[in-house]
Motif scaffolding. Sequence first.
Motif, PDB file in Angstrom:
ATOM      1  N   ILE A 290       4.330 -20.248   9.449  1.00  0.00           N
ATOM      2  CA  ILE A 290       5.754 -19.937   9.333  1.00  0.00           C
ATOM      3  C   ILE A 290       6.080 -19.824   7.852  1.00  0.00           C
ATOM      4  N   ASP A 291       6.875 -18.812   7.511  1.00  0.00           N
ATOM      5  CA  ASP A 291       7.260 -18.539   6.131  1.00  0.00           C
ATOM      6  C   ASP A 291       8.748 -18.821   5.970  1.00  0.00           C
ATOM      7  N   LEU A 292       9.080 -19.921   5.302  1.00  0.00           N
ATOM      8  CA  LEU A 292      10.469 -20.264   5.019  1.00  0.00           C
ATOM      9  C   LEU A 292      10.890 -19.626   3.686  1.00  0.00           C
ATOM     10  N   PHE A 293      12.143 -19.183   3.611  1.00  0.00           N
ATOM     11  CA  PHE A 293      12.637 -18.487   2.400  1.00  0.00           C
ATOM     12  C   PHE A 293      11.713 -17.298   2.099  1.00  0.00           C
ATOM     13  N   SER A 294      11.535 -16.428   3.080  1.00  0.00           N
ATOM     14  CA  SER A 294      10.469 -15.431   3.029  1.00  0.00           C
ATOM     15  C   SER A 294      10.716 -14.290   2.060  1.00  0.00           C
ATOM     16  N   GLY A 295      11.969 -14.078   1.619  1.00  0.00           N
ATOM     17  CA  GLY A 295      12.229 -12.958   0.743  1.00  0.00           C
ATOM     18  C   GLY A 295      11.787 -11.663   1.389  1.00  0.00           C
ATOM     19  N   CYS A 296      11.223 -10.770   0.583  1.00  0.00           N
ATOM     20  CA  CYS A 296      10.822  -9.454   1.116  1.00  0.00           C
ATOM     21  C   CYS A 296       9.448  -9.469   1.756  1.00  0.00           C
ATOM     22  N   GLY A 297       8.753 -10.618   1.751  1.00  0.00           N
ATOM     23  CA  GLY A 297       7.529 -10.727   2.537  1.00  0.00           C
ATOM     24  C   GLY A 297       6.225 -10.831   1.778  1.00  0.00           C
ATOM     25  N   GLY A 298       6.271 -11.080   0.466  1.00  0.00           N
ATOM     26  CA  GLY A 298       5.029 -11.195  -0.296  1.00  0.00           C
ATOM     27  C   GLY A 298       4.149 -12.339   0.180  1.00  0.00           C
TER      28      GLY A 298
ATOM     29  N   ASP B  73      15.968  -6.848   5.621  1.00  0.00           N
ATOM     30  CA  ASP B  73      15.720  -5.467   6.034  1.00  0.00           C
ATOM     31  C   ASP B  73      14.344  -5.003   5.555  1.00  0.00           C
ATOM     32  N   THR B  74      13.971  -5.384   4.341  1.00  0.00           N
ATOM     33  CA  THR B  74      12.650  -5.026   3.814  1.00  0.00           C
ATOM     34  C   THR B  74      11.555  -5.750   4.583  1.00  0.00           C
TER      35      THR B  74
ATOM     36  N   GLU C 197      11.509  -6.768   7.656  1.00  0.00           N
ATOM     37  CA  GLU C 197      11.306  -6.201   8.997  1.00  0.00           C
ATOM     38  C   GLU C 197      10.609  -4.847   8.954  1.00  0.00           C
ATOM     39  N   LEU C 198      10.750  -4.110   7.860  1.00  0.00           N
ATOM     40  CA  LEU C 198      10.047  -2.836   7.727  1.00  0.00           C
ATOM     41  C   LEU C 198       8.530  -3.034   7.686  1.00  0.00           C
ATOM     42  N   ASN C 199       8.100  -4.190   7.217  1.00  0.00           N
ATOM     43  CA  ASN C 199       6.674  -4.426   6.963  1.00  0.00           C
ATOM     44  C   ASN C 199       6.031  -5.460   7.871  1.00  0.00           C
ATOM     45  N   HIS C 200       6.835  -6.279   8.543  1.00  0.00           N
ATOM     46  CA  HIS C 200       6.298  -7.354   9.390  1.00  0.00           C
ATOM     47  C   HIS C 200       6.980  -7.323  10.762  1.00  0.00           C
ATOM     48  N   PRO C 201       6.828  -6.221  11.502  1.00  0.00           N
ATOM     49  CA  PRO C 201       7.558  -6.083  12.772  1.00  0.00           C
ATOM     50  C   PRO C 201       7.147  -7.086  13.839  1.00  0.00           C
ATOM     51  N   GLY C 202       5.976  -7.687  13.713  1.00  0.00           N
ATOM     52  CA  GLY C 202       5.521  -8.621  14.733  1.00  0.00           C
ATOM     53  C   GLY C 202       5.953 -10.060  14.516  1.00  0.00           C
TER      54      GLY C 202
ATOM     55  N   ASN D 293       1.604   1.284   0.168  1.00  0.00           N
ATOM     56  CA  ASN D 293       2.411   1.699   1.324  1.00  0.00           C
ATOM     57  C   ASN D 293       3.446   0.655   1.741  1.00  0.00           C
ATOM     58  N   TYR D 294       3.626  -0.405   0.946  1.00  0.00           N
ATOM     59  CA  TYR D 294       4.620  -1.424   1.302  1.00  0.00           C
ATOM     60  C   TYR D 294       6.007  -0.834   1.100  1.00  0.00           C
ATOM     61  N   LYS D 295       6.874  -0.997   2.063  1.00  0.00           N
ATOM     62  CA  LYS D 295       8.203  -0.389   2.036  1.00  0.00           C
ATOM     63  C   LYS D 295       9.239  -1.365   1.463  1.00  0.00           C
ATOM     64  N   PHE D 296      10.146  -0.858   0.670  1.00  0.00           N
ATOM     65  CA  PHE D 296      11.254  -1.647   0.130  1.00  0.00           C
ATOM     66  C   PHE D 296      12.561  -0.906   0.405  1.00  0.00           C
ATOM     67  N   ASP D 297      13.513  -1.619   0.950  1.00  0.00           N
ATOM     68  CA  ASP D 297      14.811  -1.020   1.254  1.00  0.00           C
ATOM     69  C   ASP D 297      15.541  -0.685  -0.052  1.00  0.00           C
ATOM     70  N   MET D 298      15.920   0.579  -0.206  1.00  0.00           N
ATOM     71  CA  MET D 298      16.598   1.041  -1.424  1.00  0.00           C
ATOM     72  C   MET D 298      18.086   1.293  -1.200  1.00  0.00           C
ATOM     73  N   SER D 299      18.618   0.828  -0.086  1.00  0.00           N
ATOM     74  CA  SER D 299      19.986   1.182   0.292  1.00  0.00           C
ATOM     75  C   SER D 299      21.042   0.611  -0.648  1.00  0.00           C
ATOM     76  N   ARG D 300      20.706  -0.426  -1.399  1.00  0.00           N
ATOM     77  CA  ARG D 300      21.684  -1.022  -2.322  1.00  0.00           C
ATOM     78  C   ARG D 300      21.323  -0.768  -3.776  1.00  0.00           C
TER      79      ARG D 300
END
Length: 345
Positions: free
Chosen positions: A9-17, A41-42, A44-49, A303-310
């Motif tokens: 389990i990853d607590l305070f996971s941020g963008c998933g590094g 949002d970032t 979930e783009l990279n860790h859908p499971g 190929n790691y995705k980062f949300d650029m919406s903001r």
Amino acid sequence: MLNKRHTAIDLFSGCGGLSLGLRYAGFQVVAAVESDTLACDTYELNHPGTVLLRKDIRKIRPSYLLKQLNLKPGELTLLAGCPPCQGFSTLRTLNGSVNVEEPMNDLLFQFLKFVRAFVPKSILMENVPGLAVDARLEKFKREIRKLGYQSNVEVLNAADYGTPQRRRRMVLIATFGQQPRFGEIPKYRKTVAWALRRLERPENSNDVLHNYEIRRSEEVQKLIEKIPLNGGSRTDLPKKYQLECHKNCDGFKDIYGRMSWDKPSPTITGGCINPSKGRFLHPEQHRAITLREAALLQGFPKNYKFDMSRGRYLAAKMIGNAFPPRFAQLHATALLNAITSETGT
């Protein structure tokens, strides 16, 4: 159906590094907790499971997550995380204090709340070096010792552990009933050239993290073009070429500096795409590094995705705050090896 063999389990996971590093090490990351919307949002783009709880950790009952994951205390292999660390930062402790009163620092004990509920076989925590000498960490170590854990804490450099970046971080590892060891240091360091040499120029790329419009004043652009290639600095220039604000300033000498091809990069921070924030100029192109280059220097795959919406500056902050995946991988691998050798599974 959940495979309970090597769960994390990853607590305070941020963008998933950190989650990515745990996956590289062979863990199934079954859940993550993060409250920042952009980071979620970032992630979930990279860790859908992975089950992602988009909540303030202070509002989550560990018993709820245990039940949701169909886990019992003692079954989780690894509890990992990076509690927010604003108050422990050296930029906040220049007056010599090592116990800064910062409300976010008490999130360290939210981590402890999950340790008590899950009783994981091992623990991995990363933070800024300042936490290593803070009274809160001593309290944390005492509390997990009462639960049966042995721990090890060191301030380590990510450049020693497979990351093409100098980055000093405090790492705490702990295992139930045995003394843990940190990951093995690879024989060779990775460099900026290893990470970036094969990357196409931004203008030739379709990657939105690499090819985006940059506007700089003519004065700043001319300064950048004069900085010597491959490790040069503004301090290498005659004063007549320097910006007025730099002429009588002896500090922050890395700003408007170039990275060197044959060395690890400096620490990638939230200001990593702004040359006025540090040594963030490309070794030979007349520009700051791009978001994609910053992510590669952190150890993320291309190929790691980062949300650029903001916008790119919040994306840069997200990248700069990440736990370098390879840094995490080596320590997680050492913990997993220790556990499997002990249990034979």
